[in-house]
Design an enzyme around this catalytic site. Structure first.
Site, PDB file in Angstrom:
ATOM      1  N   SER A  85       2.753  31.592  59.967  1.00 30.63           N
ATOM      2  CA  SER A  85       1.617  30.777  59.500  1.00 30.63           C
ATOM      3  C   SER A  85       1.503  29.554  60.393  1.00 30.63           C
ATOM      4  O   SER A  85       2.457  29.178  61.081  1.00 30.63           O
ATOM      5  CB  SER A  85       1.888  30.321  58.058  1.00 30.63           C
ATOM      6  OG  SER A  85       0.941  29.360  57.640  1.00 30.63           O
ATOM      7  N   TYR A 102       7.402  25.750  51.468  1.00 32.22           N
ATOM      8  CA  TYR A 102       6.620  26.841  52.067  1.00 32.22           C
ATOM      9  C   TYR A 102       6.658  26.714  53.596  1.00 32.22           C
ATOM     10  O   TYR A 102       6.899  27.707  54.302  1.00 32.22           O
ATOM     11  CB  TYR A 102       5.172  26.817  51.559  1.00 32.22           C
ATOM     12  CG  TYR A 102       4.335  27.914  52.194  1.00 32.22           C
ATOM     13  CD1 TYR A 102       4.571  29.260  51.902  1.00 32.22           C
ATOM     14  CD2 TYR A 102       3.326  27.611  53.116  1.00 32.22           C
ATOM     15  CE1 TYR A 102       3.823  30.265  52.504  1.00 32.22           C
ATOM     16  CE2 TYR A 102       2.569  28.612  53.712  1.00 32.22           C
ATOM     17  CZ  TYR A 102       2.824  29.940  53.408  1.00 32.22           C
ATOM     18  OH  TYR A 102       2.089  30.942  54.014  1.00 32.22           O
TER      19      TYR A 102
HETATM   20  P1  NDP Z   1      -2.091  37.738  49.090  1.00 24.68           P
HETATM   21  O1  NDP Z   1      -1.578  36.974  47.919  1.00 24.68           O
HETATM   22  O2  NDP Z   1      -3.478  38.226  49.067  1.00 24.68           O
HETATM   23  O3  NDP Z   1      -1.106  38.977  49.383  1.00 24.68           O
HETATM   24  C1  NDP Z   1       0.276  38.831  49.319  1.00 24.68           C
HETATM   25  C2  NDP Z   1       0.923  40.195  49.275  1.00 24.68           C
HETATM   26  O4  NDP Z   1       2.356  40.001  49.246  1.00 24.68           O
HETATM   27  C3  NDP Z   1       0.548  40.988  48.046  1.00 24.68           C
HETATM   28  O5  NDP Z   1       0.285  42.316  48.425  1.00 24.68           O
HETATM   29  C4  NDP Z   1       1.795  40.933  47.180  1.00 24.68           C
HETATM   30  O6  NDP Z   1       1.946  42.155  46.469  1.00 24.68           O
HETATM   31  C5  NDP Z   1       2.910  40.817  48.237  1.00 24.68           C
HETATM   32  N1  NDP Z   1       4.111  40.232  47.670  1.00 24.68           N
HETATM   33  C6  NDP Z   1       4.293  38.953  47.237  1.00 24.68           C
HETATM   34  N2  NDP Z   1       5.520  38.799  46.727  1.00 24.68           N
HETATM   35  C7  NDP Z   1       6.132  40.010  46.828  1.00 24.68           C
HETATM   36  C8  NDP Z   1       7.413  40.499  46.466  1.00 24.68           C
HETATM   37  N3  NDP Z   1       8.335  39.706  45.888  1.00 24.68           N
HETATM   38  N4  NDP Z   1       7.717  41.791  46.717  1.00 24.68           N
HETATM   39  C9  NDP Z   1       6.795  42.593  47.303  1.00 24.68           C
HETATM   40  N5  NDP Z   1       5.578  42.205  47.669  1.00 24.68           N
HETATM   41  C10 NDP Z   1       5.239  40.920  47.438  1.00 24.68           C
HETATM   42  O7  NDP Z   1      -1.857  36.776  50.336  1.00 24.68           O
HETATM   43  P2  NDP Z   1      -2.168  36.940  51.917  1.00 24.68           P
HETATM   44  O8  NDP Z   1      -2.638  38.287  52.245  1.00 24.68           O
HETATM   45  O9  NDP Z   1      -2.989  35.787  52.302  1.00 24.68           O
HETATM   46  O10 NDP Z   1      -0.711  36.673  52.501  1.00 24.68           O
HETATM   47  C11 NDP Z   1       0.002  37.613  53.289  1.00 24.68           C
HETATM   48  C12 NDP Z   1       0.992  36.866  54.155  1.00 24.68           C
HETATM   49  O11 NDP Z   1       0.290  35.994  55.034  1.00 24.68           O
HETATM   50  C13 NDP Z   1       1.970  35.964  53.391  1.00 24.68           C
HETATM   51  O12 NDP Z   1       3.231  36.088  54.006  1.00 24.68           O
HETATM   52  C14 NDP Z   1       1.387  34.571  53.569  1.00 24.68           C
HETATM   53  O13 NDP Z   1       2.389  33.581  53.481  1.00 24.68           O
HETATM   54  C15 NDP Z   1       0.823  34.683  54.961  1.00 24.68           C
HETATM   55  N6  NDP Z   1      -0.234  33.738  55.309  1.00 24.68           N
HETATM   56  C16 NDP Z   1      -1.352  33.595  54.534  1.00 24.68           C
HETATM   57  C17 NDP Z   1      -2.354  32.705  54.912  1.00 24.68           C
HETATM   58  C18 NDP Z   1      -3.563  32.468  54.088  1.00 24.68           C
HETATM   59  O14 NDP Z   1      -4.196  31.401  54.241  1.00 24.68           O
HETATM   60  N7  NDP Z   1      -3.989  33.400  53.238  1.00 24.68           N
HETATM   61  C19 NDP Z   1      -2.256  31.954  56.170  1.00 24.68           C
HETATM   62  C20 NDP Z   1      -1.037  32.159  56.885  1.00 24.68           C
HETATM   63  C21 NDP Z   1      -0.083  33.048  56.483  1.00 24.68           C
HETATM   64  P3  NDP Z   1       2.406  42.296  44.942  1.00 24.68           P
HETATM   65  O15 NDP Z   1       1.963  41.059  44.214  1.00 24.68           O
HETATM   66  O16 NDP Z   1       1.738  43.548  44.481  1.00 24.68           O
HETATM   67  O17 NDP Z   1       3.883  42.448  45.027  1.00 24.68           O
HETATM   68  C1  8X3 Z   2      -1.021  29.604  54.660  1.00 24.74           C
HETATM   69  C2  8X3 Z   2      -1.769  28.559  55.404  1.00 24.74           C
HETATM   70  O1  8X3 Z   2      -1.870  26.059  55.830  1.00 24.74           O
HETATM   71  O2  8X3 Z   2      -2.259  26.828  53.558  1.00 24.74           O
HETATM   72  O3  8X3 Z   2       0.157  29.924  55.318  1.00 24.74           O
HETATM   73  O4  8X3 Z   2      -0.062  26.830  54.467  1.00 24.74           O
HETATM   74  S1  8X3 Z   2      -1.445  27.010  54.761  1.00 24.74           S
END
Ligand code: NDP
Ligand code: 8X3
Length: 253
Positions: free
Chosen positions: A141, A154
Site C-alpha cells: 500500500s 496498519y
Molecule cells: P476488501 O475489504 O474489499 O477485500 C479484502 C479481502 O481480504 C476480502 O476478500 C476478505 O475476504 C479478505 N480477507 C480479510 N481478512 C481475511 C482473513 N483473515 N482470511 C482470509 N481472507 C481475508 O479490500 P481491498 O480489496 O481494498 O483490499 C485488498 C488488499 O489491498 C488488502 O491487503 C488491503 O490492505 C490492500 N490495499 C487496499 C487499498 C484500498 O484503498 N482499498 C489500498 C492499498 C492496499 P473475507 O472477508 O471473505 O475473508
Molecule cells: C489503503 C490505503 O492510504 O487508506 O492501504 O491506508 S490507505
C-alpha cells in the site's frame, strides 16, 4: 491452459477483480477467503463464463493449521500447476492515535496482513519452486511507503509487506520466481467499510471530492505485470488516483 493463479481475499475488492481478469484471460483459479457463499457463487460464475477450472478454498489466513491443511488438500495436478500467487487478503481495522488503539484491532491487522501473508506464502512457495518458475504479488500500500495520522499499526503492517517483498525477491531469485509489490493509494472497495466497522457513511466519506481507484484498475495492472516476458520483472508499483499525490495530499473538489 493448465496454469493456476492462487488468489487470497477473492470474495471482494482487488481479489475478486483479479479473479475476473485472470479468468477472462483463460487462467484457472484457486479462490480463497472466509465467506464461503461468495466464493462458491464467484467460482460457479467464472467457471461457466470462461470454461476454466475454479477451486474455491474457504479458510482464514490467520489460522496456521487451516492454511497448511487446506493448501495441502489440493489435487497434486493443481498444486503442480500454480504459477502465480496473489497475496491480497488484508485489512485495516480502526484509525486513530496510537495511545487510544484497541489491542484487538492491532492483532487483527498484524495477524492478517503479516502473519497470514507469511503462512500462505510458506504453504504455496514450495510448489512454485518445484515448478521451476512463478510470480508472487504482495498487496502492500501507499501506507507501506509512508505513514499518516492514525494509520500507525496498519502502516506498520504494510511496511512489513514492503520489506517481505524485498526479502522474498532475494531468497527466491535463484528459482526464477518474480516478486512484485503492489502499493495502491485510495481505492473504493469494501476496505473502508471494514476499517470503520460497518459505518457506511464514514466509509463513503473517505472518497468524497475526488475520484478514487477502483478494483479493476489494480487487477488490470497485476495482469499486465504478470504477462511481461520471462526475462522482465516489475518489482514495485505505486498506483495512485490522479487526485492523490501522497498518503495525505489530495486534490479535492
Ligand atoms: P476488501 O475489504 O474489499 O477485500 C479484502 C479481502 O481480504 C476480502 O476478500 C476478505 O475476504 C479478505 N480477507 C480479510 N481478512 C481475511 C482473513 N483473515 N482470511 C482470509 N481472507 C481475508 O479490500 P481491498 O480489496 O481494498 O483490499 C485488498 C488488499 O489491498 C488488502 O491487503 C488491503 O490492505 C490492500 N490495499 C487496499 C487499498 C484500498 O484503498 N482499498 C489500498 C492499498 C492496499 P473475507 O472477508 O471473505 O475473508
Ligand atoms: C489503503 C490505503 O492510504 O487508506 O492501504 O491506508 S490507505
Amino acid at each position: 491452459m493448465e496454469n493456476y493463479v492462487f488468489i487470497t481475499g477473492a470474495t471482494s475488492g482487488f481479489g475478486e477483480a483479479c479473479a475476473r481478469e485472470f479468468g477472462k484471460n483463460g487462467w484457472n483459479l484457486i479462490l480463497t477467503g472466509r465467506r464461503s457463499d461468495r466464493l462458491s457463487v464467484l467460482a460457479d460464475e467464472l467457471k461457466s463464463a470462461y470454461s476454466i477450472q475454479c477451486v474455491p478454498l474457504c479458510f482464514d489466513v490467520r489460522v496456521e493449521e487451516d492454511v497448511f491443511k487446506t493448501v495441502e488438500s489440493l489435487d497434486e495436478a493443481v498444486k503442480s500447476s500454480i504459477k502465480i500467487l496473489i497475496n491480497n487478503a488484508g485489512l485495516a481495522v480502526g484509525k486513530g492515535p496510537i495511545d487510544e488503539g484497541l489491542i484487538d484491532d492491532w492483532d487483527r491487522m498484524i495477524d492478517t496482513n503479516i502473519k497470514g501473508l507469511l503462512y500462505v506464502s510458506r504453504a504455496v512457495i514450495p510448489f512454485l519452486k518445484a515448478n521451476g518458475s512463478g510470480h508472487i504479488f504482495n498487496l502492500g500500500s501507499i501506507a507501506g511507503k509512508e505513514v499518516y495520522p492514525g494509520g500507525n499499526v496498519y502502516c506498520a503492517s504494510k511496511h512489513a509487506v514492503d520489506a517481505l517483498s524485498k526479502a522474498m525477491r532475494i531468497d527466491l531469485v535463484n528459482y526464477g520466481i518474480k516478486v512484485t509489490n503492489i502499493a495502491p493509494g485510495a481505492a473504493e472497495t469494501e476496505f473502508s467499510l471494514v476499517r470503520f466497522k460497518g459505518d457506511d457513511a464514514v466509509a463513503k466519506s473517505v472518497y468524497d471530492g475526488f475520484t478514487p481507484l477502483v478494483a479493476q484498475d489494480i487487477a488490470e495492472t497485476i495482469y499486465f505485470v504478470a504477462t511481461r516476458p520471462n526475462h522482465v520483472t516489475i518489482n514495485d508499483l505505486t498506483i495512485m488516483p490522479t487526485a492523490q499525490a501522497s498518503a495525505t495530499v489530495f486534490h479535492k473538489n
